[in-house]
Design a protein around this motif. Structure first.
Motif, PDB file in Angstrom:
ATOM      1  N   UNK A 227      67.927  73.072   0.081  1.00 17.77           N
ATOM      2  CA  UNK A 227      67.434  74.324  -0.503  1.00 17.77           C
ATOM      3  C   UNK A 227      65.989  74.202  -0.960  1.00 17.77           C
ATOM      4  N   UNK A 228      65.505  72.976  -1.083  1.00 13.99           N
ATOM      5  CA  UNK A 228      64.109  72.760  -1.431  1.00 13.99           C
ATOM      6  C   UNK A 228      63.711  73.400  -2.746  1.00 13.99           C
ATOM      7  N   UNK A 229      62.581  74.126  -2.716  1.00  8.51           N
ATOM      8  CA  UNK A 229      62.037  74.732  -3.934  1.00  8.51           C
ATOM      9  C   UNK A 229      62.894  75.868  -4.475  1.00  8.51           C
ATOM     10  N   UNK A 230      63.854  76.362  -3.677  1.00  5.32           N
ATOM     11  CA  UNK A 230      64.742  77.414  -4.181  1.00  5.32           C
ATOM     12  C   UNK A 230      65.574  76.909  -5.353  1.00  5.32           C
ATOM     13  N   UNK A 234      67.495  77.753 -10.053  1.00  2.22           N
ATOM     14  CA  UNK A 234      68.846  77.493 -10.548  1.00  2.22           C
ATOM     15  C   UNK A 234      68.768  76.889 -11.944  1.00  2.22           C
ATOM     16  N   UNK A 235      69.466  77.464 -12.913  1.00  2.00           N
ATOM     17  CA  UNK A 235      69.469  76.865 -14.253  1.00  2.00           C
ATOM     18  C   UNK A 235      69.934  75.410 -14.237  1.00  2.00           C
ATOM     19  N   UNK A 236      70.875  75.092 -13.342  1.00  2.00           N
ATOM     20  CA  UNK A 236      71.399  73.728 -13.278  1.00  2.00           C
ATOM     21  C   UNK A 236      70.321  72.714 -12.902  1.00  2.00           C
ATOM     22  N   UNK A 237      69.300  73.167 -12.219  1.00  2.00           N
ATOM     23  CA  UNK A 237      68.249  72.253 -11.771  1.00  2.00           C
ATOM     24  C   UNK A 237      67.497  71.646 -12.949  1.00  2.00           C
ATOM     25  N   UNK A 238      67.512  72.346 -14.089  1.00  2.00           N
ATOM     26  CA  UNK A 238      66.740  71.908 -15.247  1.00  2.00           C
ATOM     27  C   UNK A 238      67.622  71.408 -16.389  1.00  2.00           C
TER      28      UNK A 238
END
Length: 284
Positions: A227-230, A234-238
Motif C-alpha cells: 500500500x506504500x504511502x497510503x 491509517x491510524x494504525x500506522x502511527x
C-alpha cells in the motif's frame, strides 16, 4: 403551550443528565470493574512471567522495550504500555464508548431518558464525555500500577533505553505521561467509531465488536507494505509513534502526524453520530 419552559417551569436542558450522575451509573457497571481488574493485573502478570522465565528478550533478535523491562519501575511501565497499546488498551475504549448509548437502547431505557426530557444533543454529550473520561482513566491506571509494581520489584531508577543510554527517573515519568497522552489521542478514532456505532445499533456487542474488529482490520492493512504511502492515512500506522518520546532527544514528527490522523477521523465520526442520532426514530 409551545415550549418546554412553559410546560415545565424551571426546566433547563443543560441541567439534565448531569455528568456526575452518568459517571456514577457507568462506574457501577460490572464491565467497568472487570476492565479495572484486568488492567491492574497485567503488571503483576508481567513481573511473574519475568520471575519464572528469567531475563526478558526481544523477538527475532530485534531490540525492543521488552529487553529492558526489568531494569526499573519506569521500564516495566514502558513495557506494559508497549505490550498493551496495540490491542488491550483498545478494548476499554471500544467498550466504554460503544456500550454507552447502545446499552440504553438494549435495556429499552433510551426512550425514557429522552422523554424525561433529556435533549438528544445533551444526552450524547454527557455519554461521550463520561466514556472518554473512563477511557482516559483506563490508560492512566495501567502505567501507574506498572510503575508502582515495577518499583517494588526492580527498584526506582532511570529509564534504560533499548538502544543505549537512559533517561533520569524524573524525566522518564514525564515522558511516560506524554506517551499515555499520545496513546489516548491516537485512540480517539476508535472511541469515535465505537460511539457512532453505538448510536446506530441497539446491540452493545455489535458496537464494541465492530470498533475492535475495524481496528484489527486497520492493523492488518498497515502490514501490507504494497500500500506504500497510503498507509500514512491509517491510524494504525502511527500507533507506536509514541516510541519517539522514549529517546534521548524526542522526535515530534510521527507524534504530530498520528494525532492529526486520529483527530481528523474522530471529528468526522462524532459528527456522523450526532447527525444520525438527531434524526433517528428511537423506539427502544
Amino acid at each position: 403551550m409551545s415550549t418546554l419552559s412553559q410546560v415545565a417551569p424551571g426546566y433547563r436542558a443543560r441541567h439534565t443528565l448531569p455528568l456526575r450522575v452518568e459517571a456514577v451509573r457507568q462506574l457501577r457497571r460490572r464491565r467497568t470493574l472487570v476492565m479495572a481488574v484486568v488492567l491492574t493485573a497485567l503488571p503483576f502478570v508481567l513481573v511473574a512471567a519475568f520471575a519464572i522465565g528469567g531475563t526478558p528478550e526481544g523477538r527475532d533478535d530485534r531490540i525492543s522495550l521488552m529487553d529492558t523491562a526489568t531494569a526499573s519501575g519506569a521500564n516495566l511501565a514502558a513495557t506494559a504500555l508497549f505490550v498493551s497499546a496495540a490491542f488491550l488498551l483498545v478494548v476499554p475504549v471500544a467498550l466504554f464508548c460503544g456500550d454507552t448509548v447502545a446499552a440504553e437502547a438494549n435495556w429499552s431505557s433510551l426512550r425514557y431518558l429522552l422523554a424525561a426530557p433529556v435533549p438528544r444533543t445533551r444526552l450524547l454529550v454527557s455519554k461521550l464525555a463520561v466514556a472518554l473520561g473512563f477511557s482516559a482513566a483506563a490508560m492512566v491506571l495501567l502505567p501507574l500500577v506498572a510503575l508502582a509494581v515495577g518499583t517494588a520489584a526492580y527498584g526506582w531508577g532511570p529509564l534504560r533505553l533499548p538502544t543505549g543510554g537512559e533517561l533520569p527517573a524524573g524525566d522518564a515519568v514525564l515522558r511516560l505521561a506524554l506517551v499515555v497522552l499520545y496513546i489516548f489521542l491516537s485512540q480517539l478514532v476508535t472511541a469515535a467509531l465505537a460511539f457512532w456505532l453505538s448510536t446506530v445499533t441497539d446491540a452493545p456487542l455489535g458496537a464494541v465488536g465492530g470498533a475492535v474488529g475495524l481496528t484489527i482490520v486497520g492493523n492488518v492493512l498497515d502490514a501490507v507494505t504494497a500500500l506504500g504511502s497510503w498507509r500514512d492515512f491509517l491510524p494504525a500506522h502511527w500507533q507506536f509513534a509514541w516510541a519517539d518520546a522514549l529517546q534521548p532527544h524526542m522526535e515530534w514528527g510521527g507524534v504530530v502526524k498520528g494525532v492529526s490522523v486520529s483527530v481528523a477521523y474522530a471529528l468526522v465520526l462524532v459528527a456522523l453520530a450526532f447527525r444520525g442520532f438527531g434524526r433517528k426514530d428511537v423506539v427502544s
